[in-house]
Motif scaffolding. Sequence first.
Motif, mmCIF file in Angstrom:
data_model
loop_
_atom_site.group_PDB
_atom_site.id
_atom_site.type_symbol
_atom_site.label_atom_id
_atom_site.label_comp_id
_atom_site.label_asym_id
_atom_site.label_seq_id
_atom_site.Cartn_x
_atom_site.Cartn_y
_atom_site.Cartn_z
ATOM 1 N N ALA A 114 70.338 67.793 41.939
ATOM 2 C CA ALA A 114 71.336 68.510 41.254
ATOM 3 C C ALA A 114 70.839 70.098 41.581
ATOM 4 O O ALA A 114 69.872 70.383 41.402
ATOM 5 N N GLY A 115 71.967 71.056 41.279
ATOM 6 C CA GLY A 115 71.666 72.290 41.507
ATOM 7 C C GLY A 115 73.078 72.992 41.644
ATOM 8 O O GLY A 115 74.257 72.402 41.998
ATOM 9 N N TYR A 116 72.890 74.556 41.585
ATOM 10 C CA TYR A 116 74.333 75.168 41.872
ATOM 11 C C TYR A 116 73.399 76.637 42.173
ATOM 12 O O TYR A 116 72.450 76.819 42.287
ATOM 13 N N GLY A 117 74.706 77.301 42.896
ATOM 14 C CA GLY A 117 74.319 78.615 43.110
ATOM 15 C C GLY A 117 74.892 79.693 42.507
ATOM 16 O O GLY A 117 75.679 79.641 41.450
ATOM 17 N N LEU A 118 74.178 81.093 42.607
ATOM 18 C CA LEU A 118 74.851 82.175 41.613
ATOM 19 C C LEU A 118 75.280 83.274 42.693
ATOM 20 O O LEU A 118 74.480 83.516 44.001
ATOM 21 N N VAL A 119 76.216 83.821 42.647
ATOM 22 C CA VAL A 119 76.857 84.868 43.669
ATOM 23 C C VAL A 119 76.185 86.126 43.342
ATOM 24 O O VAL A 119 75.762 86.896 44.300
ATOM 25 N N ARG A 120 76.118 86.553 41.949
ATOM 26 C CA ARG A 120 75.653 88.101 41.715
ATOM 27 C C ARG A 120 74.284 88.186 42.134
ATOM 28 O O ARG A 120 73.380 87.217 41.769
ATOM 29 N N PRO A 121 74.053 89.490 42.606
ATOM 30 C CA PRO A 121 72.508 89.731 42.769
ATOM 31 C C PRO A 121 71.695 89.509 41.418
ATOM 32 O O PRO A 121 72.146 89.727 40.294
ATOM 33 N N PHE A 122 70.232 89.221 41.536
ATOM 34 C CA PHE A 122 69.427 89.100 40.243
ATOM 35 C C PHE A 122 69.577 90.107 39.151
ATOM 36 O O PHE A 122 70.023 89.807 37.969
ATOM 37 N N ALA A 123 69.815 91.488 39.615
ATOM 38 C CA ALA A 123 69.759 92.697 38.395
ATOM 39 C C ALA A 123 71.100 92.596 37.820
ATOM 40 O O ALA A 123 71.307 93.208 36.634
ATOM 41 N N ASP A 124 72.316 91.984 38.540
ATOM 42 C CA ASP A 124 73.494 92.081 37.954
ATOM 43 C C ASP A 124 73.986 90.807 37.392
ATOM 44 O O ASP A 124 74.898 91.075 36.663
ATOM 45 N N ASP A 125 73.039 89.882 37.352
ATOM 46 C CA ASP A 125 73.374 88.777 36.471
ATOM 47 C C ASP A 125 72.818 88.796 35.089
ATOM 48 O O ASP A 125 71.774 89.576 34.834
ATOM 49 N N ALA A 126 73.321 88.065 34.081
ATOM 50 C CA ALA A 126 72.884 87.743 32.916
ATOM 51 C C ALA A 126 71.661 87.166 32.986
ATOM 52 O O ALA A 126 71.324 86.122 33.965
ATOM 53 N N LEU A 127 70.474 87.521 32.078
ATOM 54 C CA LEU A 127 69.201 86.970 32.267
ATOM 55 C C LEU A 127 69.458 85.339 31.951
ATOM 56 O O LEU A 127 68.541 84.706 32.507
ATOM 57 N N ASP A 128 70.105 85.343 31.088
ATOM 58 C CA ASP A 128 70.238 83.579 30.653
ATOM 59 C C ASP A 128 70.653 82.916 31.721
ATOM 60 O O ASP A 128 70.090 81.926 31.854
ATOM 61 N N ASP A 129 71.532 83.412 32.504
ATOM 62 C CA ASP A 129 72.165 82.738 33.856
ATOM 63 C C ASP A 129 70.969 82.326 34.694
ATOM 64 O O ASP A 129 70.895 81.403 35.276
ATOM 65 N N GLU A 130 70.235 83.412 35.078
ATOM 66 C CA GLU A 130 69.088 83.336 35.998
ATOM 67 C C GLU A 130 68.003 82.359 35.228
ATOM 68 O O GLU A 130 67.391 81.612 36.222
#
Length: 278
Positions: A114-130
């Motif tokens: 199980a898993g998924y990816g995130l498109v936006r760079p770390f600093a542009d993402d919401a911390l909760d999403d990371e």
Amino acid sequence: MTDTVLITGATSGIGAEFARQFAARGCDLVLVARAVVPLEETAATLRTQWGVAVETIAADLLDDGGLARVLARLRAAAPGGEAAAGAAGVAGAAGAGAGERTGGAPVTVLVNNAGYGLVRPFADDALDDEVRHLRIHVEVPLSLAHAALESMRPRRSGTIINVASVAGFTPRGTYGAAKAAMISFSRWANLAYGREGIRVTALCPGFVHTDFHQRMGADKGSVPALLWLDAGRVVREGLRDTAAGKAVSVPSRRYKVLTALARVAPSSLVARLAARGR
């Protein structure tokens, strides 16, 4: 004895391919996914096609209750585990799928997929999403592996396959960092528990023809056709390497070469090439 294989993220992509190939080998299955309808449809198809027993657990692994049900199933045959599994089955009944059971034959193979990816760079993402992204790729598979080992170690046999990524060999943001952690863990665990008859392998695919990239909103068109692999091949090679006792499996010669080059090429070049993918 027939293997019982628990697979997370089992209704699509690499997880679904693991389910098909294990069913073709005559293994019984415990399928874990969030959505009840695709889960039950997948289970019904596998039962009909291969005549194997298929349990289902509808669970969001980022939800404490969902994770607890899967942990209980993995511990079901561990010392004291049957009572825990029964309690979890009662507690989780409201979220169970139509065919769900939380007890049964001991799980002999765990596939952490199980898993998924995130498109936006770390600093542009919401911390909760990371943080959730880190949990699904590191905390959840470590938790499931720990529970599986509780059952496997007394039997002195078992297999754990952690679906990682070639991104774990590259500077590839938090996705690559999470997969690097699972590669490192698998290398260590294969050594530590191999002497007890338990194999642990990190499967590290490159770009694979699944719905993974569509779900994360990535552009598949920018990836050269040569770099795409078929999920069937990825799983076959992963199972072969696991049977051989390898701690890390990198399917296809082309990705073996690329991961070797990633260790010596300039980090800036490797990072650009690894900007998208699994």
